[in-house]
Scaffold this motif. Structure first.
Motif, PDB file in Angstrom:
ATOM      1  N   VAL A 144       0.867  -1.183   0.000  1.00 44.00           N
ATOM      2  CA  VAL A 144       0.000   0.000   0.000  1.00 44.00           C
ATOM      3  C   VAL A 144       0.898   1.225   0.000  1.00 44.00           C
ATOM      4  O   VAL A 144       1.787   1.351   0.844  1.00 44.00           O
ATOM      5  CB  VAL A 144      -0.932   0.018   1.239  1.00 44.00           C
ATOM      6  N   LYS A 145       0.665   2.103  -0.974  1.00 38.73           N
ATOM      7  CA  LYS A 145       1.504   3.310  -1.070  1.00 38.73           C
ATOM      8  C   LYS A 145       0.626   4.536  -1.226  1.00 38.73           C
ATOM      9  O   LYS A 145      -0.267   4.561  -2.073  1.00 38.73           O
ATOM     10  CB  LYS A 145       2.405   3.224  -2.303  1.00 38.73           C
ATOM     11  N   VAL A 146       0.885   5.552  -0.405  1.00 42.23           N
ATOM     12  CA  VAL A 146       0.268   6.868  -0.606  1.00 42.23           C
ATOM     13  C   VAL A 146       1.418   7.859  -0.491  1.00 42.23           C
ATOM     14  O   VAL A 146       1.703   8.383   0.608  1.00 42.23           O
ATOM     15  CB  VAL A 146      -0.828   7.168   0.453  1.00 42.23           C
ATOM     16  N   PRO A 147       2.115   8.115  -1.598  1.00 43.48           N
ATOM     17  CA  PRO A 147       3.362   8.892  -1.536  1.00 43.48           C
ATOM     18  C   PRO A 147       3.184  10.247  -0.856  1.00 43.48           C
ATOM     19  O   PRO A 147       4.015  10.639  -0.025  1.00 43.48           O
ATOM     20  CB  PRO A 147       3.766   9.058  -3.005  1.00 43.48           C
ATOM     21  N   GLU A 148       2.087  10.956  -1.173  1.00 39.48           N
ATOM     22  CA  GLU A 148       1.949  12.309  -0.607  1.00 39.48           C
ATOM     23  C   GLU A 148       1.763  12.298   0.907  1.00 39.48           C
ATOM     24  O   GLU A 148       1.934  13.309   1.564  1.00 39.48           O
ATOM     25  CB  GLU A 148       0.854  13.116  -1.328  1.00 39.48           C
ATOM     26  N   GLU A 149       1.429  11.147   1.454  1.00 45.06           N
ATOM     27  CA  GLU A 149       1.298  11.055   2.916  1.00 45.06           C
ATOM     28  C   GLU A 149       2.466  10.314   3.539  1.00 45.06           C
ATOM     29  O   GLU A 149       2.452  10.002   4.731  1.00 45.06           O
ATOM     30  CB  GLU A 149       0.003  10.316   3.269  1.00 45.06           C
ATOM     31  N   GLY A 150       3.426   9.968   2.731  1.00 41.22           N
ATOM     32  CA  GLY A 150       4.605   9.254   3.253  1.00 41.22           C
ATOM     33  C   GLY A 150       4.314   7.801   3.599  1.00 41.22           C
ATOM     34  O   GLY A 150       5.067   7.153   4.322  1.00 41.22           O
ATOM     35  N   ILE A 151       3.203   7.253   3.089  1.00 46.69           N
ATOM     36  CA  ILE A 151       2.854   5.856   3.388  1.00 46.69           C
ATOM     37  C   ILE A 151       3.491   4.938   2.358  1.00 46.69           C
ATOM     38  O   ILE A 151       3.292   5.108   1.149  1.00 46.69           O
ATOM     39  CB  ILE A 151       1.315   5.665   3.391  1.00 46.69           C
ATOM     40  N   ASP A 152       4.274   3.983   2.837  1.00 43.15           N
ATOM     41  CA  ASP A 152       4.884   2.980   1.955  1.00 43.15           C
ATOM     42  C   ASP A 152       4.964   1.689   2.775  1.00 43.15           C
ATOM     43  O   ASP A 152       5.943   1.422   3.444  1.00 43.15           O
ATOM     44  CB  ASP A 152       6.277   3.454   1.510  1.00 43.15           C
ATOM     45  N   TRP A 153       3.882   0.928   2.718  1.00 44.14           N
ATOM     46  CA  TRP A 153       3.774  -0.269   3.561  1.00 44.14           C
ATOM     47  C   TRP A 153       3.843  -1.538   2.711  1.00 44.14           C
ATOM     48  O   TRP A 153       3.339  -1.559   1.584  1.00 44.14           O
ATOM     49  CB  TRP A 153       2.409  -0.310   4.279  1.00 44.14           C
ATOM     50  N   MET A 154       4.403  -2.579   3.295  1.00 43.46           N
ATOM     51  CA  MET A 154       4.263  -3.909   2.696  1.00 43.46           C
ATOM     52  C   MET A 154       3.788  -4.851   3.795  1.00 43.46           C
ATOM     53  O   MET A 154       4.429  -4.988   4.844  1.00 43.46           O
ATOM     54  CB  MET A 154       5.592  -4.400   2.126  1.00 43.46           C
TER      55      MET A 154
END
Ligand code: IPM
Ligand code: MG
Length: 382
Positions: A144-154
């Motif tokens: 799951v990635k939401v670049p503008e929120e700094g989210i980069d999960w696996m």
């Protein structure tokens, strides 16, 4: 306890002990580079599955045309995994379909309908769950990635144990007492924990988080957590922490804390629930692909269901193919085609988030899935 209940319980234990022995004897991961030919099976599934899977397969065949031409990769259509066929034989996966699946190395699979009580279908096991078990696809990797929120999960969801292992073997002990079982094994917990840490190591991630409810589900979640801790001790360079699933679902909505999570490893059911929540931040389950990986086979799919209502209303051609295209990115990465994976991922980001020249609305107010796939293909820069 009646003899019948005792026998049912014994059966569960026997099957699970046999599974442990199988895991103890299992080989290492297959090396695709050493295969003379890699076979990719394409299974459309039910509902909107065939429509969106066809588009993802078309994009993959376009990207892999040289490998197909040289005979290094072969695509095979596997058509029989439909709810009608499954209901007719009363099996989650008909035998002939399972045999076809087992001849492939990698499978691209559209969503399949999971019967539930009250449906017109017999209450057979979910085809997803059955395929994960039959092909021993023990790791469900969901990014799951939401670049503008700094989210980069696996997320590394354990895929063959927990409440799912014998979900269809629960026992009605009496009219008033129903029991289901949840399973954790040393081997099953160890292999998923190792995969999560190896991934963190390889991708330069600095933190792995285990998610359980080991304060209440003490024996099985306790085992899972203990084993994660033991594997963590072998990786002193990676920070390890553990959270309980309830507070974890809360932390994912905590904007100040959530971006700190990187790699999460969790038992099956918590992984199922948490990854739907996580996908919602990225735009919903329609935007998320998932990899189901084992040592011999791997299967790539959307994380959502088959949306039969869209088909009943004649709207399947307007279904969003993005989840299956994300699954195709993961398939390419998995078979070592990292450059092509990056090109497809980039094209998807341009079409879904940046340029947005076509939008999918799920109805005739938006693009069809074929038009959207054409759009993505037009953005596959070299
Ligand atoms: C998923 C789905 C399946 C699951 C269902 C369809 C059985 O929700 O892939 O997350 O629970 O694993
Ligand atoms: Mg789910």
């Amino acid at each position: 306890m009646t003899e019948q209940v005792r026998a049912a319980f014994e059966k569960i234990i026997e099957l699970q002990l046999a599974r442990v022995e199988k895991m103890k004897a299992e080989d290492d991961f297959i090396d695709y580079a050493k295969l003379p030919k890699l076979i990719i099976g394409v299974c459309g599934g039910d509902g909107i599955g065939p429509a969106i899977t066809e588009q993802a397969a078309r994009v993959l065949k376009f990207l892999l045309k040289d490998e197909i031409a040289s005979g290094k990769i072969e695509f095979r259509d596997i058509n029989g995994l439909t709810i009608e066929n499954r209901a007719a034989v009363g099996k989650a996966i008909p035998d002939d379909v399972l045999a076809e699946l087992k001849e492939c190395h990698v499978i691209l699979k559209g969503p399949t309908t999971t019967p539930r009580k009250g449906d017109p279908w017999p209450n057979i096991e979910s085809a997803n769950v059955a395929m994960r078990k039959e092909l021993d696809l023990f790791a469900n990797m969901r990014p799951v990635k939401v670049p503008e929120e700094g989210i980069d999960w696996m997320f590394f969801r354990e895929n063959t144990e927990g409440g799912y292992a014998v979900g269809s073997m629960g026992i009605n002990v009496t009219e008033d007492l129903a029991i289901d079982f949840t399973i954790a094994t040393t081997q099953g917990s160890d292999r998923i924990a190792r995969l999560a840490f190896d991934y963190a190591e390889r991708m330069g991630r600095t933190r792995v988080t285990a998610v359980t409810k080991a304060n209440v589900i003490k024996t099985t979640d306790g085992k899972f957590l203990d084993i994660c801790k033991a594997v963590a001790a072998e990786h002193p360079d990676i920070a390890f922490d553990d959270w309980y699933i309830d507070i974890m679902t809360a932390k994912l909505v905590d904007q100040k804390r959530r971006r700190d999570f990187q790699v999460m490893v969790l038992p099956n059911l918590y992984g199922d629930i948490l990854t739907d929540e996580a996908a919602e931040f990225q735009g919903g389950v329609g935007t998320a692909g998932s990899a189901n990986v084992g040592k011999r086979y791997a299967m790539f799919e959307a994380i959502h269901g088959s949306a039969p209502r869209m088909v009943q209303e004649g709207r399947d051609k307007y279904a969003d193919p993005c989840s299956m295209l994300r699954a195709a990115v993961m398939l390419l990465e998995h078979i070592g085609e990292t450059e092509k994976a990056a090109r497809l991922e980039n094209a998807l980001n341009v079409c879904m988030f940046e340029e947005k020249k076509l939008v999918i609305t799920g109805r005739d107010t938006g693009a069809t899935c074929a038009e959207f796939a054409d759009y993505v293909m037009s953005k596959l820069e070299k």
